[in-house]
Scaffold this active site. Structure first.
Site, mmCIF file in Angstrom:
data_model
loop_
_atom_site.group_PDB
_atom_site.id
_atom_site.type_symbol
_atom_site.label_atom_id
_atom_site.label_comp_id
_atom_site.label_asym_id
_atom_site.label_seq_id
_atom_site.Cartn_x
_atom_site.Cartn_y
_atom_site.Cartn_z
ATOM 1 N N ASP A 390 0.816 -1.210 0.000
ATOM 2 C CA ASP A 390 0.000 0.000 0.000
ATOM 3 C C ASP A 390 0.852 1.263 0.000
ATOM 4 O O ASP A 390 0.593 2.214 -0.740
ATOM 5 C CB ASP A 390 -0.889 0.044 1.248
ATOM 6 N N GLU A 518 -6.683 -10.550 -5.329
ATOM 7 C CA GLU A 518 -6.512 -11.717 -4.468
ATOM 8 C C GLU A 518 -7.642 -12.726 -4.599
ATOM 9 O O GLU A 518 -7.664 -13.718 -3.863
ATOM 10 C CB GLU A 518 -6.351 -11.260 -3.024
ATOM 11 N N LYS A 630 -11.279 -8.958 -6.704
ATOM 12 C CA LYS A 630 -11.336 -8.277 -5.410
ATOM 13 C C LYS A 630 -10.941 -6.815 -5.551
ATOM 14 O O LYS A 630 -11.565 -5.932 -4.959
ATOM 15 C CB LYS A 630 -10.416 -8.973 -4.404
ATOM 16 N N GLN A 631 -9.865 -6.559 -6.301
ATOM 17 C CA GLN A 631 -9.390 -5.184 -6.459
ATOM 18 C C GLN A 631 -8.733 -5.007 -7.822
ATOM 19 O O GLN A 631 -8.333 -5.985 -8.457
ATOM 20 C CB GLN A 631 -8.403 -4.837 -5.349
#
Length: 800
Positions: A390, A518, A630-631
């Site tokens: 991150d 993920e 998921k992202q």
């Protein structure tokens, strides 16, 4: 804290409808939480949102963090004091283990709590939850970095009492927090007793309930109290974690200011030291107690030495005095906002939300020297207090262009992990270095390798952060001393991990990895990973060639540290040139990996709202077999490596992957906003930006009680600057292509580039660039090249 009116179709779109359940999303009532562009205001005691506000009103400085629970110690759900890097370890248990699995878990733990000041009026304790309140207001002042509260209550005997408090985690003095607590009896004499505590309560009782986003549960006391000492108005406690053997000392000291008669004494038990003040209060005579809290920690230093350091911190703070300490904080925040504020005219509630996100970035990074930035900063224990990718991908852009010194500190922290990363690579039979996916100490702490160690892209994420930082700052010294070594060792791993595949026409392939998404794991040729690896290989080769040609001393230093030779550089260049990028020729879509497009699409229509996030309701294999994200993965690559895609490719990829992205991660919304903005989907761009902006204030992910989402906060800045302002920085050229949302009247922000500060102001009529000082620079606005001189604004009309 409220959501902009008349945005229901945007904010309540399909993704947010999935989250429309009480635990997952809140809409704070505006009569309790009014809009204020610089403050988060709570107009009455509102225990319904107690868990969330313990995070929202948290204070931190990058080293020391204070949850936003009340000074009196109750009510509280998950209060805490955190020190960056102070953690406990525990053995990771596998019923079926394997070679190379992570062995040791790491979890941030509560430090001794020095915030509590218990209030008694005529020997009756004050409790917010049970006392008759006549007035209550709490304010997080983001402009000044202070938390204020004012309340008035009436005792059972009819005595009215006013309490005013303010507190801060000092950005000037990283080991210090200050609480200013004033009590005034309004209508009758009374005996006021203030019990100021320093307590070791580190029994971490929160259970994860199967949610991997929460912290590990300890069933026994984590901290051993090694020593306590009380002397006059000062108290200290020295503690040690049972397993990691980290040591920490906390201290408290006080200033009392009142014209009322008072006395004090001390009490202590095994785990609590108290300094007690008894005051014979007269009506309208303020009793003002200033409490200073200090914390120092280390692994190898004895608590006696740490206690001495805490004592010196307290002594210096007392000598400075209360008001100068708060003035220091105001000045530090003024400097921050001068270089980092994003101004939005036309959307007051969005302005408030954006500044909240920027303030969280300040709190997570202001004094982060020698440590990393965890996923929740120091506002909660979510994700164990671990450092992830991150900070490299979402926080570093903000720091690089607003506070390069802090960006350098974070990269230096990564460099400090390099030797451990080399050892981890050897353990996994690789050359080079492999940085940990999640960690506090530098050792891999992810117990699930498929979504942890397999995310090799962490290497390229760090290399990308190094490259972008040096490009924006011109910090050749950092590159020579630390950056180049990281680039070489990460490139070395990619060359070892991948191979030239005959079945792919001799292309360089990377197998058995997990990308940012993920919900898809351990695949071949993840597009994001391959693109970022290519960027990493090229950057390492380019720096080595430049050193060899232009900086003989830097080249010799690099060779000494890494033993890199020309033949190896040529291998990196060949691998980068031949990198395989999965592309579906029929649709023109970049496949997320070799097999992703062959899978069945997830049944979104048949998935009820209460089954999100999917990771809490479906086995990983169920998710891995289907097209569900998921992202952002490919979409993220299009932001980071903007020039590797044409606009048409971006549009096709976005059109394909956006409907498959669940929003189960807070990391997607800002990225989708940037790409939607670039490809002309202005309504979607605004909608995703709004979702990111209120990620914590509206509890979009349903877990803000565990801490704020620091990466999403960085993404909000990126959405403003990369998205709506269209800023890009490639090959030494800073460019802008503004695309202002219709509801914005004006967007303005500063950028630090090449050691100079540039102010950018965008309206629907024109864009204005102002260089504050220094030598002239060039920027691009669309296709036009602008020469900027200090003090001479340059305006370009919309459409130029």
């Amino acid at each position: 804290m409220s959501i902009p009116e008349n945005r229901g179709d945007l904010f309540g779109g399909e993704r947010l409808r999935r989250y429309h359940v009480p635990r997952a999303r809140i809409i704070p009532p505006e009569h309790v939480y009014p809009v204020d562009e610089w403050r988060i205001v709570e107009k009455r005691f509102y225990p319904r949102f107690l868990a969330q506000t313990e995070t929202i009103f948290a204070l931190a400085n990058g080293y020391l963090g204070l949850r936003g629970d009340f000074e009196e110690g109750s009510p509280v759900l998950d209060g805490g004091v955190y020190v960056n890097g102070f953690h406990e370890t525990w053995p990771i248990f596998y019923s079926e283990s394997a070679y190379g699995f992570a062995k040791t878990g790491q979890t941030i733990v509560n430090a001794p709590d020095g915030r509590v000041i218990r209030l008694y009026v005529d020997d009756e304790s004050f409790d917010l939850a049970s006392t008759q309140l006549r007035h209550f207001e709490r304010t997080l002042d983001m402009r000044e970095g202070l938390l204020h509260r004012e309340l008035e209550f009436e005792t059972a005997s009819g005595k009215r009492v006013r309490v005013r408090s303010r507190r801060m985690a000092s950005a000037q003095r990283r080991h210090l927090a200050v609480i200013d607590y004033e009590v005034t009896v309004l209508n009758a004499p009374a005996t006021i007793l203030l019990a100021s505590e320093l307590a070791n309560r580190a029994l971490e009782e929160e259970a994860s309930d199967g949610d991997p986003r929460k912290a590990h549960r300890f069933d026994a006391r984590v901290l051993e109290t090694l020593n306590r000492h009380v002397d006059g108005l000062r108290a200290t406690i020295g503690v040690r974690t049972k397993s990691s053997r980290m040591q920490l000392a906390s201290g408290i000291d006080h200033l009392m200011d009142t014209e009322c008669p008072w006395q004090h004494w001390a009490e202590q038990s095994d785990e609590v030291a108290r300094v007690i003040f008894s005051v014979d209060a007269s009506p309208e005579c303020p009793i003002r107690l200033t409490k200073m809290v200090a914390a120092h920690h280390g692994r190898d230093l004895p608590t006696e030495e740490l206690a001495a350091r805490a004592g010196r911190t307290l002594t210096r703070a007392k000598s400075v005095g209360r008001e100068p300490l708060f003035e220091e904080q105001r000045q530090r925040l003024a400097t921050f906002w001068e270089h980092a504020d994003v101004q939005i005219d036309g959307e007051p509630s969005l302005q408030q939300s954006v500044r909240f996100n920027l303030f969280q970035l300040f709190q997570a990074t202001a004094r982060v020297e020698g440590n990393g930035v965890s996923a929740k900063g120091l506002t909660g224990r979510g994700y164990e207090g671990h450092y992830f990718w991150d900070s490299d991908v979402y926080v570093m852009p903000f720091l690089t262009y607003t506070s390069p010194t802090r960006a350098r500190n974070l990269l230096s922290f990564r460099y400090g992990m390099l030797e451990g990363a080399r050892e981890r690579a050897k353990e996994l039979s690789h050359r080079g270095a492999l940085f940990p996916w999640r960690t506090i100490t530098g050792e891999e702490a992810s117990a699930y390798y498929a979504a942890g160690t397999a995310q090799y892209h962490i290497n390229a994420d760090i290399a990308y952060a190094v490259r972008k930082y040096v490009s924006a700052t011109g910090d050749a010294e950092f590159m020579a001393q630390k950056g180049a070594e990281m680039l070489v060792e990460t490139a070395r791993l990619w060359a070892d991990l991948g191979f030239f595949s005959e079945s792919h026409g001799g292309s360089f392939c990377i197998h058995g990895v997990t990308g940012p998404d993920e919900y898809t794991a351990v695949v071949n040729n993840n597009c994001f990973t391959n693109l970022m690896a290519r960027d990493n290989l090229r950057a390492a080769a380019r720096v080595c060639r430049a050193f060899q040609k232009d900086s003989p001393a830097a080249w010799e230093h690099l060779r000494h540290e890494t033993r890199v030779e020309i033949e190896e550089i040529e291998t990196w260049e060949a691998a980068a040139s031949a990198m395989f990028l999965p592309l579906d020729e029929k649709t023109g879509v970049h496949a997320q990996d070799d097999s992703f497009l062959e899978k069945e699409v997830w049944d979104f229509a048949g998935t009820p709202a209460d089954k999100y996030p999917l990771l809490l309701h479906f086995h990983p294999l169920t998710l891995y077999r289907q097209q569900v994200i998921k992202q952002a993965d490919v979409v993220l690559a299009m932001v980071l490596l903007d020039r590797d895609f044409s606009t048409e490719q971006k549009r096709r990829n976005f059109d394909y992957y956006e409907p498959l992205t669940t929003g189960d991660s807070s990391l997607s919304s800002s990225i989708e906003s940037i790409v939607a903005c670039e490809v002309g989907y202005r309504e979607k761009a605004f909608g995703y930006f709004l979702e990111a902006a209120v990620m914590d204030l509206a509890d979009v992910s349903g877990n803000v009680n565990d801490g704020v989402h620091i990466a999403s906060a960085g993404g909000v800045w990126m959405a403003c600057v990369y998205g709506f302002a269209g800023m890009r920085d490639e090959n030494g050229v800073l460019s802008f292509a503004p695309r202002l949302p219709e509801s914005f009247e004006r967007l303005a922000f500063p950028i630090t580039w090449g050691g100079q500060t540039l102010d950018v102001e965008i309206t629907h009529r024109a864009t204005t660039y102002r260089l504050r000082e220094g030598p002239p620079i060039q920027v691009r606005h669309g296709d036009a090249v602008l020469d900027l001189h200090a003090g001479e604004p340059v305006e370009t009309r919309a459409g130029d």
